[in-house]
Design a protein around this motif. Structure first.
Motif, short mmCIF file in Angstrom:
data_model
loop_
_atom_site.label_atom_id
_atom_site.label_comp_id
_atom_site.label_asym_id
_atom_site.label_seq_id
_atom_site.Cartn_x
_atom_site.Cartn_y
_atom_site.Cartn_z
N VAL A 113 0.89 -1.13 0.01
CA VAL A 113 0.11 0.22 -0.12
C VAL A 113 0.93 1.31 0.01
O VAL A 113 1.92 1.11 0.38
N ASN A 114 0.13 2.31 -0.37
CA ASN A 114 1.07 3.70 -0.43
C ASN A 114 1.33 3.95 1.07
O ASN A 114 0.53 3.73 1.79
N GLY A 115 2.76 4.42 1.09
CA GLY A 115 3.23 4.88 2.47
C GLY A 115 3.92 3.53 2.95
O GLY A 115 4.36 3.83 4.33
N SER A 116 3.98 2.38 2.63
CA SER A 116 4.53 1.32 3.14
C SER A 116 6.04 1.51 3.29
O SER A 116 6.85 0.43 3.82
N GLY A 117 6.64 2.17 2.37
CA GLY A 117 7.80 1.89 2.15
C GLY A 117 8.27 1.31 1.04
O GLY A 117 9.43 0.86 0.55
N LYS A 118 7.31 1.08 -0.11
CA LYS A 118 7.44 0.13 -1.24
C LYS A 118 8.68 0.67 -2.23
O LYS A 118 9.66 0.03 -2.60
N THR A 119 8.43 2.02 -2.70
CA THR A 119 9.54 2.37 -3.48
C THR A 119 10.86 2.58 -2.98
O THR A 119 11.67 1.92 -3.64
N THR A 120 11.12 2.92 -1.70
CA THR A 120 12.34 2.93 -1.03
C THR A 120 12.85 1.69 -0.99
O THR A 120 14.09 1.45 -1.01
N ILE A 192 13.12 -5.68 -11.08
CA ILE A 192 12.12 -5.34 -10.21
C ILE A 192 11.09 -4.30 -10.59
O ILE A 192 11.35 -3.34 -11.06
N VAL A 193 9.83 -4.90 -10.38
CA VAL A 193 8.70 -4.19 -11.10
C VAL A 193 8.00 -3.59 -9.99
O VAL A 193 7.52 -4.27 -8.98
N ASP A 194 7.74 -2.16 -9.92
CA ASP A 194 6.96 -1.40 -9.05
C ASP A 194 5.47 -1.62 -9.39
O ASP A 194 5.25 -1.39 -10.57
N THR A 195 4.48 -2.10 -8.75
CA THR A 195 3.25 -2.29 -8.96
C THR A 195 2.14 -1.38 -8.05
O THR A 195 2.75 -1.08 -6.83
N ALA A 196 1.07 -1.08 -8.47
CA ALA A 196 0.17 -0.29 -7.93
C ALA A 196 -0.26 -1.07 -6.51
O ALA A 196 -0.32 -2.29 -6.47
N GLY A 197 -0.48 -0.20 -5.51
CA GLY A 197 -0.95 -0.70 -4.20
C GLY A 197 -1.87 -0.32 -3.69
O GLY A 197 -2.53 -0.61 -2.43
N ARG A 198 -2.90 0.12 -4.55
CA ARG A 198 -4.26 0.80 -4.01
C ARG A 198 -5.10 -0.60 -3.81
O ARG A 198 -5.24 -1.21 -4.58
N LEU A 199 -5.67 -0.49 -2.72
CA LEU A 199 -6.79 -1.44 -2.36
C LEU A 199 -8.16 -1.15 -2.28
O LEU A 199 -9.24 -1.58 -1.90
#
Length: 308
Positions: A113-120, A192-199
């Motif tokens: 989810v957004n804010g989880s630290g996924k991108t970093t 490494i693929v960044d994917t959407a995290g909206r639930l």
């Protein structure tokens, strides 16, 4: 200060809420006394109060009963025994991400989810793989937010890896298709693929991920090789509920736990291991690029129990 000591100190800081609470609770349980049913009940209560969850607490209680019932035990011995039982829960799920795919590249879908630290976390994973001399590429598959694309591009530049991206609102599957083709052509080891995290709309997310999987399957039937869920440990029980959702939506194969600094609750790791049994690949204890390391179950267990 050695790297190992620095890492341990950051774990102490990250798990201090669980560690201090558990240490206090266990200290109140026993001085030097025989381990009887009443004491075991108190130990179980202390573990639950320390955020390890009822299932793990019950398991540790029974293990202590099997091994130490009726024997005298000091405070230190009790904490050591608890640390060993926590480690026994964590060891089976401690599995670093290994690059074994052939043909290359090995494709990692990273979700959260957004804010989880996924991108970093994606950037830190790229750095971790680079340390092992793997060639890495990133794909900006989270096209829902322009900020996500820009942030990933900034990290790619800092880490020194190529990135494939498209416009905001673009088709993630097309970006992944292009990325796999480029990675294959230049001999990249890891994509490494960044994917959407909206639930907010699970069906939309499921459809998007299904389309990505279909595209990957055309290029490499084994891809994606890993589906890694990034969890923010400060979210506590909400982080665990995300595992339920993303297992259904995305077929999660492993976890990375972030933000185990500050006031994060280390007990969430134990609950996740006990409840789901999914591999825990790595944990993060800070914002620096090298603050993501392979999960060390024995060190984490001893820190949680306050004996490291």
């Amino acid at each position: 200060m050695s790297d190992k000591q620095s890492w341990t100190d950051r774990l102490f800081g990250g798990f201090r809420k669980t560690s201090e609470k558990l240490t206090t609770n266990l200290t109140e349980v026993v001085g030097t006394a025989k381990l009887d049913d009443a004491t075991l009940d108190d130990v179980e209560d202390a573990l639950i109060l320390s955020d390890l969850g009822p299932a793990a607490a019950a398991r540790i209680r029974e293990k202590l009963r099997d091994k130490r019932f009726g024997l005298e035990i000091s405070k230190r011995e009790l904490k050591e025994a608890v640390a060993e039982e926590i480690a026994a829960i964590l060891r089976p799920v401690a599995k670093p991400l290994e690059i074994t795919a052939f043909p290359r590249p090995q494709v990692l879908l990273v979700i959260g989810v957004n804010g989880s630290g996924k991108t970093t976390t994606i950037a830190k994973l790229a750095h971790l793989f680079q340390e092992d001399d793997y060639a890495v590429m990133l794909a900006a598959g989270d096209t829902f937010r322009a900020a996500a694309i820009g942030q990933l591009a900034t990290w790619a530049d800092r880490v020194g890896v190529p990135i494939v991206r498209g416009p905001e609102g673009g088709d993630p599957a097309s970006i992944v298709f292009d990325a796999v083709k480029q990675a294959t052509e230049i001999g990249t080891d890891v994509l490494i693929v960044d994917t959407a995290g909206r639930l907010q709309n699970k069906r939309e997310l499921m459809d998007e991920l299904a389309k990505i999987r279909k595209v990957l399957g055309r290029l490499n039937p084994e891809a994606p090789h890993d589906v890694v869920l990034v969890l923010d440990a400060t979210n506590g029980q909400n982080a665990l509920s995300q595992i339920d959702v993303f297992k259904e939506v995305a077929g999660v194969t492993g976890l990375v736990m972030t933000k185990l600094d500050g006031t994060a609750r280390g007990g969430v790791l134990v609950q996740a291991a006990e409840q789901y049994g999914l591999p825990i690949h790595a944990i993060g204890v800070g914002e620096k690029i090298d603050d993501l390391r392979p999960f060390d179950p024995d060190l984490v267990a001893r820190v949680i129990a306050g004996v490291a």
